[in-house]
Design an enzyme around this catalytic site. Structure first.
Site, PDB file in Angstrom:
ATOM      1  N   ALA A   1      10.569 -22.212   5.603  1.00 56.42           N
ATOM      2  CA  ALA A   1      11.895 -22.058   5.082  1.00 56.42           C
ATOM      3  C   ALA A   1      12.515 -20.716   5.560  1.00 56.42           C
ATOM      4  O   ALA A   1      12.178 -19.662   5.541  1.00 56.42           O
ATOM      5  CB  ALA A   1      12.252 -22.159   3.701  1.00 56.42           C
TER       6      ALA A   1
ATOM      7  N   GLY B   1       8.523  -2.773  13.387  1.00 55.68           N
ATOM      8  CA  GLY B   1       8.231  -3.972  12.129  1.00 55.68           C
ATOM      9  C   GLY B   1       7.723  -3.146  10.845  1.00 55.68           C
ATOM     10  O   GLY B   1       7.262  -4.260  10.026  1.00 55.68           O
TER      11      GLY B   1
ATOM     12  N   ASP C   1       8.841   1.746  -2.216  1.00 57.64           N
ATOM     13  CA  ASP C   1       7.984   0.838  -1.612  1.00 57.64           C
ATOM     14  C   ASP C   1       6.511   1.369  -2.173  1.00 57.64           C
ATOM     15  O   ASP C   1       5.687   0.649  -2.758  1.00 57.64           O
ATOM     16  CB  ASP C   1       8.120   0.685  -0.254  1.00 57.64           C
ATOM     17  CG  ASP C   1       6.866  -0.202   0.544  1.00 57.64           C
ATOM     18  OD1 ASP C   1       6.969  -1.159   0.271  1.00 57.64           O
ATOM     19  OD2 ASP C   1       5.942   0.535   0.932  1.00 57.64           O
TER      20      ASP C   1
ATOM     21  N   LYS D   1       3.866  -0.343  -5.112  1.00 56.89           N
ATOM     22  CA  LYS D   1       2.472  -0.351  -4.867  1.00 56.89           C
ATOM     23  C   LYS D   1       1.547   0.279  -5.871  1.00 56.89           C
ATOM     24  O   LYS D   1       0.607  -0.164  -6.226  1.00 56.89           O
ATOM     25  CB  LYS D   1       2.152  -0.159  -3.334  1.00 56.89           C
ATOM     26  CG  LYS D   1       2.925  -0.949  -2.234  1.00 56.89           C
ATOM     27  CD  LYS D   1       2.718  -0.408  -0.934  1.00 56.89           C
ATOM     28  CE  LYS D   1       3.474  -1.221  -0.023  1.00 56.89           C
ATOM     29  NZ  LYS D   1       3.514  -0.535   1.409  1.00 56.89           N
TER      30      LYS D   1
ATOM     31  N   GLY E   1       2.804  -3.683   9.477  1.00 54.69           N
ATOM     32  CA  GLY E   1       2.796  -4.451  10.938  1.00 54.69           C
ATOM     33  C   GLY E   1       2.651  -5.903  10.462  1.00 54.69           C
ATOM     34  O   GLY E   1       1.794  -6.422   9.610  1.00 54.69           O
TER      35      GLY E   1
HETATM   36  P1  NDP Z   1      11.483  -9.740   7.425  1.00 54.74           P
HETATM   37  O1  NDP Z   1      12.842  -9.377   6.795  1.00 54.74           O
HETATM   38  O2  NDP Z   1      11.109  -9.572   8.763  1.00 54.74           O
HETATM   39  O3  NDP Z   1      11.433 -11.316   7.359  1.00 54.74           O
HETATM   40  C1  NDP Z   1      12.055 -12.110   6.238  1.00 54.74           C
HETATM   41  C2  NDP Z   1      12.010 -13.637   6.381  1.00 54.74           C
HETATM   42  O4  NDP Z   1      12.686 -14.038   5.271  1.00 54.74           O
HETATM   43  C3  NDP Z   1      13.029 -13.744   7.423  1.00 54.74           C
HETATM   44  O5  NDP Z   1      12.276 -15.002   8.423  1.00 54.74           O
HETATM   45  C4  NDP Z   1      14.258 -14.443   6.786  1.00 54.74           C
HETATM   46  O6  NDP Z   1      14.898 -15.533   7.247  1.00 54.74           O
HETATM   47  C5  NDP Z   1      13.805 -14.993   5.562  1.00 54.74           C
HETATM   48  N1  NDP Z   1      14.492 -14.970   4.487  1.00 54.74           N
HETATM   49  C6  NDP Z   1      15.329 -13.888   3.970  1.00 54.74           C
HETATM   50  N2  NDP Z   1      15.841 -14.440   3.035  1.00 54.74           N
HETATM   51  C7  NDP Z   1      16.141 -15.710   2.823  1.00 54.74           C
HETATM   52  C8  NDP Z   1      16.537 -16.480   2.068  1.00 54.74           C
HETATM   53  N3  NDP Z   1      17.292 -16.328   1.179  1.00 54.74           N
HETATM   54  N4  NDP Z   1      16.336 -17.849   2.221  1.00 54.74           N
HETATM   55  C9  NDP Z   1      15.348 -18.233   3.279  1.00 54.74           C
HETATM   56  N5  NDP Z   1      14.944 -17.409   3.917  1.00 54.74           N
HETATM   57  C10 NDP Z   1      15.186 -16.037   3.810  1.00 54.74           C
HETATM   58  O7  NDP Z   1      10.471  -9.368   6.573  1.00 54.74           O
HETATM   59  P2  NDP Z   1       8.816  -8.971   6.706  1.00 54.74           P
HETATM   60  O8  NDP Z   1       8.126 -10.195   7.324  1.00 54.74           O
HETATM   61  O9  NDP Z   1       8.784  -7.403   7.041  1.00 54.74           O
HETATM   62  O10 NDP Z   1       8.261  -8.761   5.155  1.00 54.74           O
HETATM   63  C11 NDP Z   1       7.941 -10.020   4.213  1.00 54.74           C
HETATM   64  C12 NDP Z   1       7.425  -9.683   2.825  1.00 54.74           C
HETATM   65  O11 NDP Z   1       6.200  -8.917   3.331  1.00 54.74           O
HETATM   66  C13 NDP Z   1       8.174  -8.521   2.281  1.00 54.74           C
HETATM   67  O12 NDP Z   1       7.911  -8.977   0.722  1.00 54.74           O
HETATM   68  C14 NDP Z   1       7.476  -7.399   2.490  1.00 54.74           C
HETATM   69  O13 NDP Z   1       7.882  -6.168   1.664  1.00 54.74           O
HETATM   70  C15 NDP Z   1       6.034  -7.981   2.887  1.00 54.74           C
HETATM   71  N6  NDP Z   1       5.210  -6.693   3.747  1.00 54.74           N
HETATM   72  C16 NDP Z   1       5.715  -6.485   4.836  1.00 54.74           C
HETATM   73  C17 NDP Z   1       5.148  -5.696   5.500  1.00 54.74           C
HETATM   74  C18 NDP Z   1       5.462  -5.456   7.041  1.00 54.74           C
HETATM   75  O14 NDP Z   1       4.519  -4.695   7.619  1.00 54.74           O
HETATM   76  N7  NDP Z   1       6.600  -5.747   7.565  1.00 54.74           N
HETATM   77  C19 NDP Z   1       3.557  -5.326   5.156  1.00 54.74           C
HETATM   78  C20 NDP Z   1       3.200  -5.826   3.888  1.00 54.74           C
HETATM   79  C21 NDP Z   1       4.195  -6.400   3.014  1.00 54.74           C
HETATM   80  P3  NDP Z   1      15.680 -15.283   8.853  1.00 54.74           P
HETATM   81  O15 NDP Z   1      14.714 -14.772   9.665  1.00 54.74           O
HETATM   82  O16 NDP Z   1      16.326 -16.654   9.087  1.00 54.74           O
HETATM   83  O17 NDP Z   1      16.824 -14.135   8.426  1.00 54.74           O
HETATM   84  N1  HSE Z   2       7.576  -1.003   4.547  1.00 52.78           N
HETATM   85  C1  HSE Z   2       6.129  -1.230   4.279  1.00 52.78           C
HETATM   86  C2  HSE Z   2       5.141   0.221   4.821  1.00 52.78           C
HETATM   87  C3  HSE Z   2       5.302  -2.382   4.650  1.00 52.78           C
HETATM   88  O1  HSE Z   2       5.934   0.930   5.820  1.00 52.78           O
HETATM   89  O2  HSE Z   2       4.187   0.554   4.404  1.00 52.78           O
HETATM   90  C4  HSE Z   2       3.718  -2.512   4.330  1.00 52.78           C
HETATM   91  O3  HSE Z   2       4.173  -2.755   2.940  1.00 52.78           O
END
Ligand code: NDP
Ligand code: HSE
Length: 441
Positions: free
Chosen positions: A46, A188, A202, A206, A309
Site C-alpha cells: 500500500a 535516505g 527522532d 528512540k 539507510g
Molecule cells: P519514506 O518517506 O521513504 O516512505 C514512506 C512510504 O509510505 C512511501 O512509500 C509512501 O507512499 C507511503 N505512505 C506514506 N503515507 C501514506 C499513506 N497515507 N497511505 C499509504 N502510503 C503512505 O519513509 P522511510 O522508508 O524512510 O521510513 C519508513 C519508516 O521507517 C518510518 O517510520 C521511519 O521512521 C522508519 N525508519 C527509517 C529509516 C531510514 O533510514 N529511512 C531507519 C529506521 C527507521 P508513496 O511512496 O506513494 O508516497
Molecule cells: N532519520 C533516522 C536517522 C532514520 O537518521 O537515524 C533511522 O531511524
C-alpha cells in the site's frame, strides 16, 4: 522445496525502507521460508501513489492505495509508512484483524505505544519493532530478551544517523551544516521532515523506546529532555577538538539510586554532548549508530552498526518478519512488554554530570576571581580553566576580551544552569558562548 504453509504478508509503504523490504522478500523468498518455516507471500504494497518511481524494481500489480482492504486476511502486516496517521489506525486495524505487526515507526511507538501494545495484548497478537531504534543494529531484542534477567543501569547511545553524519562531517571535513543535511536527505537517512532529526525528536522517540524496555517502565515522550544540534557551530566543534573532545548527539537513559528513603528513578535525555576522543562512541562515524549498555551483572556492552539507510533497516524489519512467522507457526499468544517497574522519570534539573562552559569575558584584573567566586557560590567545582586573549589593547595587553573555557567536576544541572545565569548577569561576562555536558564516564 518443502511444502510450507503460506503466510500472507501486507506491506504498508514502499519508500527508502519499504521498497528494500519488498525487494529482499521477493528475492530471498525461499531462504526466508526455510528459516521461518512458512512461505511468506507478499500479498500487496500500500502506497499513496502507485506510479511513483521506487528504489527497487517491484511488480506494478502488487501496488495499491487501499491499505485497509490489503490488511484484511493478512497474517503479518509490515508498517513502513512512518508518521502517526494513518499509520496508527492501520496498525490497530491490523491487530484487530488478527495480524502480527512489524513496524519501524518510532514516532508512533513513542507516542501511542501503550495503545498499540494494549490492543495487541487483548487479542494475543505481537508487535515487533527492532528497526524502530538504531536501524540495523539488534538492540530491541537484547534489551527485551537477552538482558531480561539483568538490571540495566545506563544506556548511552548515538541513535540518530542523520545528526551523527552531520556532526561527523563538520568535525572531520569542516563541512557546513545545511550542505551536509541535504546530503543526508539524499542518502535516505533523514526523516520526511528532517526537523525530527536535527532538533532531536527522532532520538528522543528512540530514547523513550529504549528506556521503556531497559527499565520495564512506560516512558512517555514528554518525560524525555530533548535538545537538538542546530546550535552547534564550527567554533564549538573546533573548541571541543582543542580540548580533546568530539560533539555527539547522545541519548542517555539512566537509572538513579533512591534518595532520602524514596524509590529508584530514571533520567532520559537527548542533547549534544562532549565525548572524549578516546571513548568508543567518539569513533562512530557517518550515519552509524552505537548503543553502549551498562548492566549490573553483564557489565559494559556495545552495539554498533548502520543506524539508518533503506537496505540496512530492511535487515532488521525482515528479522522481525521471520520472528512473526515462526510465532504464527508455533502458535500461542504474544508476550507483552513488562512495564511493571513503573519508575518515575526525574526532570533535567536533577541530572548530575560534568560540563564545559565557554565564556567571553572582559580581560581585566579580578575577572577570573569573580567568575571562580560565582561558580563556587553555585556549588559548581572547577576542574580545568583555559584562557585565551581574543582582543587586547596593543600596548598594555589588557582592556580587551578573553575566552574562558571552564571544565567542571560533576554538578547538578539545576545548580549549573542557575550559576550560568548569574555569570551572564555578573557584568564581567560579555557572552556565554556555550554550555555543553560532558558524558562518557
Ligand atoms: P519514506 O518517506 O521513504 O516512505 C514512506 C512510504 O509510505 C512511501 O512509500 C509512501 O507512499 C507511503 N505512505 C506514506 N503515507 C501514506 C499513506 N497515507 N497511505 C499509504 N502510503 C503512505 O519513509 P522511510 O522508508 O524512510 O521510513 C519508513 C519508516 O521507517 C518510518 O517510520 C521511519 O521512521 C522508519 N525508519 C527509517 C529509516 C531510514 O533510514 N529511512 C531507519 C529506521 C527507521 P508513496 O511512496 O506513494 O508516497
Ligand atoms: N532519520 C533516522 C536517522 C532514520 O537518521 O537515524 C533511522 O531511524
Amino acid at each position: 522445496m518443502t511444502d510450507y504453509r503460506t503466510l500472507r504478508v501486507a506491506l504498508l509503504g514502499a519508500g527508502a525502507v519499504g521498497s528494500q523490504v519488498a525487494d529482499l522478500l521477493l528475492k530471498h523468498g525461499d531462504e526466508l521460508a526455510d528459516r521461518a518455516g512458512a512461505k511468506l507471500e507478499l500479498a500487496g504494497i500500500a502506497v499513496r501513489d502507485v506510479d511513483a518511481k521506487r528504489d527497487a524494481d517491484l511488480p506494478r500489480e502488487l501496488f495499491t492505495t487501499d491499505a485497509e482492504t490489503l490488511i484484511v486476511g493478512s497474517d503479518i502486516v509490515i508498517e513502513l509508512m512512518g508518521g502517526i496517521e494513518p499509520a496508527r489506525t492501520q496498525v490497530l486495524h491490523a491487530i484487530a484483524s488478527g495480524a502480527d505487526v512489524v513496524t519501524a515507526n518510532k514516532a508512533l511507538l513513542a507516542t501511542h505505544g501503550s495503545e498499540v501494545f494494549e490492543a495487541a495484548d487483548q487479542v494475543g497478537a505481537e508487535v515487533y519493532y527492532e528497526a524502530a531504534a538504531a536501524g540495523a543494529i539488534p538492540i530491541i531484542r537484547p534489551l527485551r530478551d537477552s538482558l531480561a534477567g539483568d538490571r540495566v543501569v545506563r544506556i548511552m547511545g548515538i541513535v540518530n544517523g542523520t545528526t551523527n553524519y552531520i556532526l561527523d562531517r563538520m568535525d572531520t571535513e569542516g563541512a557546513d551544516f545545511e550542505g551536509v543535511l541535504a546530503q543526508a536527505q539524499a542518502l535516505g537517512y533523514a526523516e520526511a521532515d528532517p526537523t525530527a532529526d536535527v532538533e532531536g525528536y527522532d532520538a528522543a522517540q528512540k530514547a523513550a523506546i529504549l528506556a521503556s524496555l531497559a527499565f520495564h517502565t512506560t516512558v512517555p515522550l514528554d518525560a524525555v529532555h530533548r535538545e537538538g544540534i542546530t546550535s552547534v557551530d564550527a567554533a564549538m566543534i573546533e573548541s571541543a577538538r582543542h580540548a580533546g573532545y568530539v560533539i555527539k548527539l547522545l541519548a542517555v537513559c539512566e537509572r538513579l539510586a533512591a534518595e532520602d528513603g524514596g524509590t529508584e528513578s530514571i533520567s532520559v535525555r537527548v542533547y549534544p554532548a562532549l565525548v572524549e576522543r578516546t571513548h568508543p562512541l567518539a569513533s562512530v562515524h557517518g550515519a552509524n549508530n552505537a548503543v553502549f549498555v551498562q548492566a549490573e551483572a553483564a557489565g559494559d556492552l556495545m552495539f554498533y552498526g548502520a543506524g539508518a539507510g533503506g537496505v540496512q533497516t530492511a535487515s532488521a524489519v525482515l528479522g522481525d518478519v521471520v520472528s512473526a512467522a515462526r510465532r504464527h507457526i508455533a502458535g500461542g499468544v504474544g508476550v507483552g512488554e513488562s512495564t511493571r517497574a513503573n519508575l518515575p522519570a526525574v526532570p533535567i534539573g536533577r541530572v548530575i554530570t560534568r560540563y564545559q562552559i565557554t565564556l567571553e569575558v572582559d580581560d581585566q584584573p579580578g575577572v577570573l576571581a569573580t567568575v571562580a567566586g560565582i561558580l563556587s557560590e553555585g556549588r559548581v567545582s572547577i576542574a580545568t580553566v583555559e584562557q585565551t586573549v581574543i582582543e587586547a589593547d596593543e600596548n598594555t595587553r589588557t582592556g580587551g576580551s578573553a575566552r574562558l573555557v571552564i571544565g567542571t567536576h560533576k554538578a547538578r544541572e539545576q545548580d549549573l544552569s542557575e550559576t550560568v545565569e548569574r555569570l551572564a548577569a555578573s557584568g564581567v561576562v560579555e557572552r556565554v558562548v556555550s554550555v555543553l555536558r560532558v558524558e562518557g564516564n
